[in-house]
Write a protein that holds these residues in place. Structure first.
Motif, PDB file in Angstrom:
ATOM      1  N   ARG A 183       0.975  -1.072   0.087  1.00 31.66           N
ATOM      2  CA  ARG A 183       0.033   0.189   0.050  1.00 31.66           C
ATOM      3  C   ARG A 183       0.759   1.353  -0.165  1.00 31.66           C
ATOM      4  O   ARG A 183       0.277   2.305  -0.612  1.00 31.66           O
ATOM      5  CB  ARG A 183      -0.845  -0.009   1.132  1.00 31.66           C
ATOM      6  CG  ARG A 183      -1.954  -1.119   1.306  1.00 31.66           C
ATOM      7  CD  ARG A 183      -2.845  -1.123   2.220  1.00 31.66           C
ATOM      8  NE  ARG A 183      -3.833   0.239   2.043  1.00 31.66           N
ATOM      9  CZ  ARG A 183      -4.875   0.019   1.314  1.00 31.66           C
ATOM     10  NH1 ARG A 183      -5.210  -1.069   0.674  1.00 31.66           N
ATOM     11  NH2 ARG A 183      -5.408   1.139   1.229  1.00 31.66           N
ATOM     12  N   PHE A 184       1.870   0.997   0.613  1.00 31.16           N
ATOM     13  CA  PHE A 184       3.002   2.279   0.765  1.00 31.16           C
ATOM     14  C   PHE A 184       3.486   2.782  -0.655  1.00 31.16           C
ATOM     15  O   PHE A 184       3.644   4.026  -1.210  1.00 31.16           O
ATOM     16  CB  PHE A 184       4.155   2.083   1.819  1.00 31.16           C
ATOM     17  CG  PHE A 184       4.964   3.124   1.877  1.00 31.16           C
ATOM     18  CD1 PHE A 184       4.526   4.378   2.440  1.00 31.16           C
ATOM     19  CD2 PHE A 184       6.204   3.254   1.159  1.00 31.16           C
ATOM     20  CE1 PHE A 184       5.549   5.646   2.692  1.00 31.16           C
ATOM     21  CE2 PHE A 184       7.010   4.582   1.294  1.00 31.16           C
ATOM     22  CZ  PHE A 184       6.676   5.652   1.896  1.00 31.16           C
ATOM     23  N   ILE A 185       3.865   1.570  -1.187  1.00 24.56           N
ATOM     24  CA  ILE A 185       4.329   1.918  -2.644  1.00 24.56           C
ATOM     25  C   ILE A 185       3.068   1.881  -3.841  1.00 24.56           C
ATOM     26  O   ILE A 185       3.484   2.072  -5.178  1.00 24.56           O
ATOM     27  CB  ILE A 185       5.557   0.988  -3.260  1.00 24.56           C
ATOM     28  CG1 ILE A 185       4.894  -0.482  -3.103  1.00 24.56           C
ATOM     29  CG2 ILE A 185       6.703   1.207  -2.307  1.00 24.56           C
ATOM     30  CD1 ILE A 185       5.941  -1.251  -3.456  1.00 24.56           C
ATOM     31  N   ASN A 186       1.980   1.799  -3.134  1.00 28.20           N
ATOM     32  CA  ASN A 186       0.726   1.963  -4.242  1.00 28.20           C
ATOM     33  C   ASN A 186       0.733   0.744  -5.339  1.00 28.20           C
ATOM     34  O   ASN A 186       0.208   0.903  -6.400  1.00 28.20           O
ATOM     35  CB  ASN A 186       0.527   3.239  -4.857  1.00 28.20           C
ATOM     36  CG  ASN A 186       0.104   4.288  -4.011  1.00 28.20           C
ATOM     37  OD1 ASN A 186       0.667   5.511  -4.370  1.00 28.20           O
ATOM     38  ND2 ASN A 186      -0.641   4.064  -2.956  1.00 28.20           N
ATOM     39  N   LEU A 187       1.479  -0.273  -4.831  1.00 26.70           N
ATOM     40  CA  LEU A 187       1.189  -1.583  -5.570  1.00 26.70           C
ATOM     41  C   LEU A 187      -0.226  -1.882  -5.821  1.00 26.70           C
ATOM     42  O   LEU A 187      -0.750  -2.492  -6.904  1.00 26.70           O
ATOM     43  CB  LEU A 187       2.156  -2.693  -5.251  1.00 26.70           C
ATOM     44  CG  LEU A 187       2.222  -3.842  -6.011  1.00 26.70           C
ATOM     45  CD1 LEU A 187       2.718  -3.577  -7.403  1.00 26.70           C
ATOM     46  CD2 LEU A 187       3.086  -4.820  -5.307  1.00 26.70           C
ATOM     47  N   ASN A 188      -0.961  -1.726  -4.941  1.00 25.59           N
ATOM     48  CA  ASN A 188      -2.573  -2.247  -4.831  1.00 25.59           C
ATOM     49  C   ASN A 188      -3.019  -1.208  -6.001  1.00 25.59           C
ATOM     50  O   ASN A 188      -4.324  -1.790  -6.079  1.00 25.59           O
ATOM     51  CB  ASN A 188      -2.943  -1.909  -3.437  1.00 25.59           C
ATOM     52  CG  ASN A 188      -3.067  -0.497  -2.782  1.00 25.59           C
ATOM     53  OD1 ASN A 188      -1.832   0.007  -3.076  1.00 25.59           O
ATOM     54  ND2 ASN A 188      -3.996   0.119  -2.674  1.00 25.59           N
ATOM     55  N   LYS A 189      -2.728  -0.323  -6.441  1.00 32.24           N
ATOM     56  CA  LYS A 189      -3.476   0.509  -7.401  1.00 32.24           C
ATOM     57  C   LYS A 189      -3.006  -0.124  -8.762  1.00 32.24           C
ATOM     58  O   LYS A 189      -3.696   0.576  -9.767  1.00 32.24           O
ATOM     59  CB  LYS A 189      -3.244   1.677  -7.284  1.00 32.24           C
ATOM     60  CG  LYS A 189      -3.580   2.504  -5.791  1.00 32.24           C
ATOM     61  CD  LYS A 189      -3.514   3.815  -5.770  1.00 32.24           C
ATOM     62  CE  LYS A 189      -4.044   4.485  -4.296  1.00 32.24           C
ATOM     63  NZ  LYS A 189      -4.085   6.010  -4.635  1.00 32.24           N
ATOM     64  N   CYS A 190      -2.166  -0.759  -9.040  1.00 31.10           N
ATOM     65  CA  CYS A 190      -1.754  -1.505 -10.276  1.00 31.10           C
ATOM     66  C   CYS A 190      -3.307  -2.212 -11.120  1.00 31.10           C
ATOM     67  O   CYS A 190      -3.656  -2.779 -10.330  1.00 31.10           O
ATOM     68  CB  CYS A 190      -0.580  -2.302 -10.466  1.00 31.10           C
ATOM     69  SG  CYS A 190       0.802  -1.627 -10.027  1.00 31.10           S
ATOM     70  N   PRO A 191      -3.416  -1.828 -12.366  1.00 36.75           N
ATOM     71  CA  PRO A 191      -2.360  -1.390 -13.339  1.00 36.75           C
ATOM     72  C   PRO A 191      -2.438   0.354 -13.465  1.00 36.75           C
ATOM     73  O   PRO A 191      -2.087   0.723 -14.296  1.00 36.75           O
ATOM     74  CB  PRO A 191      -2.782  -2.062 -14.550  1.00 36.75           C
ATOM     75  CG  PRO A 191      -4.230  -1.913 -14.321  1.00 36.75           C
ATOM     76  CD  PRO A 191      -4.443  -2.495 -13.179  1.00 36.75           C
ATOM     77  N   ALA A 192      -3.375   0.926 -12.359  1.00 39.33           N
ATOM     78  CA  ALA A 192      -3.031   2.361 -12.435  1.00 39.33           C
ATOM     79  C   ALA A 192      -1.792   2.931 -11.895  1.00 39.33           C
ATOM     80  O   ALA A 192      -1.742   3.741 -10.763  1.00 39.33           O
ATOM     81  CB  ALA A 192      -4.290   2.980 -11.945  1.00 39.33           C
TER      82      ALA A 192
END
Length: 431
Positions: free
Chosen positions: A48-57
């Motif tokens: 969540r800190f590196i926003n991997l949970n937002k991929c593919p955005a």
């Protein structure tokens, strides 16, 4: 009365320093628990800190294994989250370790401020659902970032033209180069989109629209002699690039010979980005002391911020022959009271073969007496030795390069300035 003024100002300055120290101490006390937790935890392994949970955005996943394995970690001050309020650009220094190669310094970038990142999320949601908040992963499939999914063969100019400075006026040749060198896929090397997964296509378009710096570094890599930082990889919304060295501003008061060498390199960069064997003109639209760095060992100057670089394809211009395409374009000097300001026409940069913009940008914002940065004026070549100042040639060339009095004077002055600085560097090496 006046004699007490310096004393009062001195007391005021000391009081302000004391208040600042006390304030920082209070903040440290209030964050003691978080302080110890920050040093114990590697937040770069947090999805969540590196926003991997937002991929593919996001910007890519090629370095995720390194992040998740703990091979990348913040340096000391980067671990303290309460200091993020001062880090508006979201740029961090970190250590990257390989078992056989040891550790080395890298730079991590979120490619935008927290507000800019929140804005892109809202835009994706609004375009997909009409609401500012939504399931981002589902929403991105309903936006223009998904329009190339499926059987689309090529990334074409009409799809992305104007999305960012990199593709303000893209040619098919440039876009093929971007796709062929795209580093966030295992199957790079082909300009055909069919070799990219749908998620990889969306990540490419997301990067192109939000901040194309990673794509610029991949398309014009340092390994091939381009004056940019080396792209390493991405995970989520964090991009890793090679650490170059201290920013150019750190050398503002360096010894004269050092500053002359840096100035010569800056003019060489302006020339290389304007005229090269590939017939791509790369115009620097944001030129300041913060956007260049100097290698600690080789003293090489490198561009470290590639967000605002417009790429024009000279071959396409010669082929299409727009109006006045073969008339030399002179950037207009504008004496403004702001830092690092430039005057330019993107339309002219896109439609002319011969352009003096890069010479103008380097001379005005970095080298000449018109350069203003952090409250100082005078440029990198301020206070030359007496014999050079008396000669007057350097000042005359800098003035003509910045604010030319003759038609096409900047083109001539830039060439003569490069030659003059090269002579100064050569004479310094023989002393």
């Amino acid at each position: 009365m006046l004699r007490f003024l310096p004393l009062k100002l001195g007391r005021l300055y000391r009081c302000l320093k004391l208040l600042l120290v006390v304030g920082l101490f209070v903040i440290l006390l209030m964050n003691t628990h978080n302080l110890f937790a920050s040093f114990q935890k590697n937040e770069l392994t947090d999805r969540r800190f590196i926003n991997l949970n937002k991929c593919p955005a996001c910007f890519g996943t090629s370095w995720c294994r390194k992040f998740m394995n703990g091979q990348v970690s913040f340096e000391t001050w980067g671990r303290l989250r309460f200091l993020d309020v001062f880090n508006v650009k979201n740029v961090y220094f970190a250590q990257y370790g390989e078992p056989r190669e040891g550790t080395r310094r890298v730079v991590l970038k979120r490619l935008g401020s927290n507000q800019e990142l929140a804005d892109i999320d809202q835009k994706i949601c609004k375009r997909a659902t009409g609401r500012p908040r939504c399931d981002l992963i589902q929403a991105i499939y309903k936006t223009e970032f998904a329009r190339l999914n499926g059987d689309v063969r090529l990334l074409t100019p009409e799809v992305v033209e104007g999305w960012s400075d990199l593709v303000h006026c893209p040619s098919q040749r440039l876009l093929d180069r971007v796709v062929r060198r795209y580093a966030e896929t295992k199957d790079s090397g082909s300009f055909l989109l069919k070799n990219l997964k749908d998620t990889e296509r969306m990540q490419l378009l997301m990067t192109l629209a939000f901040n194309p710096e990673p794509l610029l570094l991949q398309s014009f890599p340092s390994d091939e002699g381009w004056p940019f930082a080396k792209y390493l990889g991405a995970c989520g919304r964090v991009v890793a690039v090679n650490y170059v060295g201290e920013e150019l501003w750190s050398f503002y008061n360096a010894p004269w010979d050092k500053r002359v060498d840096l100035a010569r390199q800056l003019m060489d960069i302006a020339e290389q980005l304007t005229n090269n064997d590939f017939d791509f003109a790369l115009y620097l639209l944001d030129v300041s002391f913060d956007n260049f760095a100097v290698g600690p060992r080789d003293g090489k100057v490198i561009v470290v911020d590639g967000e605002n670089v417009l790429v024009a394809d000279k071959r396409l211009i010669k082929q299409n022959k727009p109006e006045n395409y073969d008339v030399w374009y002179e950037s207009r000097f504008e004496d403004c009271d702001k830092e690092a300001c430039l005057s330019f026409s993107k339309e002219s940069l896109c439609n002319r073969v011969t352009v003096d913009h890069n010479y103008y940008a380097v001379c005005q914002n970095l080298l000449s007496r018109y350069a203003t940065w952090r409250g100082t004026t005078g440029g990198l070549l301020h206070d030359p030795p007496a014999h050079i100042a008396k000669d007057g040639q350097l000042e005359a060339l800098l003035d003509e390069c910045t604010n030319p009095k003759k038609r096409y004077g900047r083109f001539t002055a830039a060439k003569e300035l490069r030659d003059y600085l090269t002579q100064l560097v050569a004479s310094a090496s023989t002393r």
